[in-house]
Design an enzyme around this catalytic site. Structure first.
Site, PDB file in Angstrom:
ATOM      1  CG  HIS A 295      37.302  39.654   7.378  1.00  9.93           C
ATOM      2  ND1 HIS A 295      38.367  40.136   6.657  1.00  9.93           N
ATOM      3  CD2 HIS A 295      36.203  40.245   6.827  1.00  9.93           C
ATOM      4  CE1 HIS A 295      37.944  40.972   5.722  1.00  9.93           C
ATOM      5  NE2 HIS A 295      36.629  41.061   5.820  1.00  9.93           N
TER       6      HIS A 295
ATOM      7  CG  HIS B 237      31.555  41.918   5.636  1.00  3.92           C
ATOM      8  ND1 HIS B 237      31.319  42.127   4.295  1.00  3.92           N
ATOM      9  CD2 HIS B 237      32.904  41.859   5.762  1.00  3.92           C
ATOM     10  CE1 HIS B 237      32.472  42.187   3.646  1.00  3.92           C
ATOM     11  NE2 HIS B 237      33.447  42.040   4.520  1.00  3.92           N
TER      12      HIS B 237
ATOM     13  CB  CYS C 162      41.471  44.391   6.263  1.00  4.87           C
ATOM     14  SG  CYS C 162      41.549  46.143   6.675  1.00  4.87           S
TER      15      CYS C 162
ATOM     16  NE  ARG D 164      33.988  45.940  -2.240  1.00  4.45           N
ATOM     17  CZ  ARG D 164      34.362  46.234  -0.991  1.00  4.45           C
ATOM     18  NH1 ARG D 164      35.562  46.754  -0.746  1.00  4.45           N
ATOM     19  NH2 ARG D 164      33.577  45.955   0.027  1.00  4.45           N
ATOM     20  CG  ASP D 165      35.867  42.907   0.981  1.00  2.00           C
ATOM     21  OD1 ASP D 165      36.882  43.616   1.022  1.00  2.00           O
ATOM     22  OD2 ASP D 165      35.305  42.475   1.999  1.00  2.00           O
TER      23      ASP D 165
ATOM     24  CG  ASN E 263      35.801  38.921   2.905  1.00  2.41           C
ATOM     25  OD1 ASN E 263      35.298  39.731   3.646  1.00  2.41           O
ATOM     26  ND2 ASN E 263      36.494  39.273   1.834  1.00  2.41           N
TER      27      ASN E 263
END
Length: 301
Positions: A210, A208, A241, A15-16, A250
């Site tokens: 990065h 979470h 992002c 997803r991300d 990430n």
């Protein structure tokens, strides 16, 4: 407090990791195979899709087809992002068992990202969480920009704590703290966590982070010492992002698992399989592997 004996990895790559790919839309078959391979490697939590408008996030336009195509394994959670009621309704129809909502600790980021204030964004989640509860669907909450914002710079940890508390009070069972642009350092991360932990039990928090500035592993090691035992990662370091200039993505799952293995911390994840997956998916979508461990161990594959 010391390091945890076990860490739960939340794999966000499907997803991300894929949602912001700027090239052609990645085929449903590739996404399904990625998710199935990750489950086969021992991942017990895979963020698999996002039920958002294809107009805004073209790469996630096939969320229902992805959820229908995966081979669900017992004991594996296949979660999806649902920013609004329409998204949740789509997720319910697709048989999603856990969903996530997404807030920010920065007013400017909230406005630029979802065109509303922090308070407005949180208010929108109330009916989403209520409907999820009616269907026995657990809800995870994300807070972005917890260690810095591309528009505002430093973010007050008290603001992070306030948004995290609101999400918890609404009914989110876990709050994932996102260093969206990867500017955090270990001391800064620990200070932020200490403030948030005054409002939300550390057992209900996840990291979470990065890796834009190469600090993610150091930051994760720091917050694990203060009780964090849930870490969000993305295979091959996929993702980034779109609203954060230079945000490279990430932290790579392979790098985190390698570090945890070296610390004697259990994850249940097969690193060799993970490296194969990272090399495979980056070839499929035509981008470089963002995992240092993947590059080092992948030479033999």
């Amino acid at each position: 407090m010391g390091l945890p004996e076990k860490v739960r990895i939340v794999e966000v790559g499907p997803r991300d990791g894929l949602q912001n790919e700027s090239g052609p839309v990645i085929s449903t078959d590739i996404k399904v195979e990625l998710i199935n391979r990750l489950a086969d490697a021992g991942m017990q939590y895979i963020e698999s899709a996002s039920f958002v408008s294809p107009k805004w996030v073209p790469q996630m336009g096939d969320a229902s087809a992805v959820m229908a195509g995966i081979s669900r394994r017992e004991g594996v959670v296949y979660a999806a992002l649902t920013p609004n009621l329409k998204g949740l309704e789509g997720a319910i129809a697709a048989g999603v068992e856990e969903v996530a909502v997404f807030g920010a600790a920065s007013e400017s980021f909230s406005q630029k990202n979802i065109n509303c204030s922090i308070a407005e964004s949180l208010a929108r989640f109330i009916p989403v969480i209520e409907l999820a509860k009616q269907h026995d669907i657990r809800v995870r909450g994300y807070v972005s920009t917890v260690l810095g914002c591309p528009y505002e710079g430093d973010i007050d940890p008290a603001q992070v704590a306030s948004v995290s508390r609101e999400l918890l009070d609404m009914g989110c069972y876990e709050i994932s703290l996102g260093d969206t642009i990867g500017v955090g350092t270990p001391t800064k991360a620990r200070k932020m966590l200490a403030r948030v932990a005054n409002e939300v039990p550390v057992t209900k928090l996840a990291a979470h982070f990065h890796d834009t500035y190469g600090q993610a592993l150091a930051n994760l090691y720091a917050v694990m010492q203060d009780g964090i035992s849930v870490i969000d990662t993305s295979v091959a370091g996929l993702g980034g992002c779109p609203y954060a200039k230079g945000a490279s993505g990430n932290v790579a799952t392979e790098d985190v698992v390698y570090m945890l293995n070296g610390l004697g911390i259990k994850t249940g994840v097969d690193l060799d399989k993970l490296v194969e997956i990272g090399n495979w998916i980056t070839r499929q979508i035509g981008r470089n592997n963002g995992s240092k461990v993947g590059l080092a161990l992948g030479c033999d594959q």
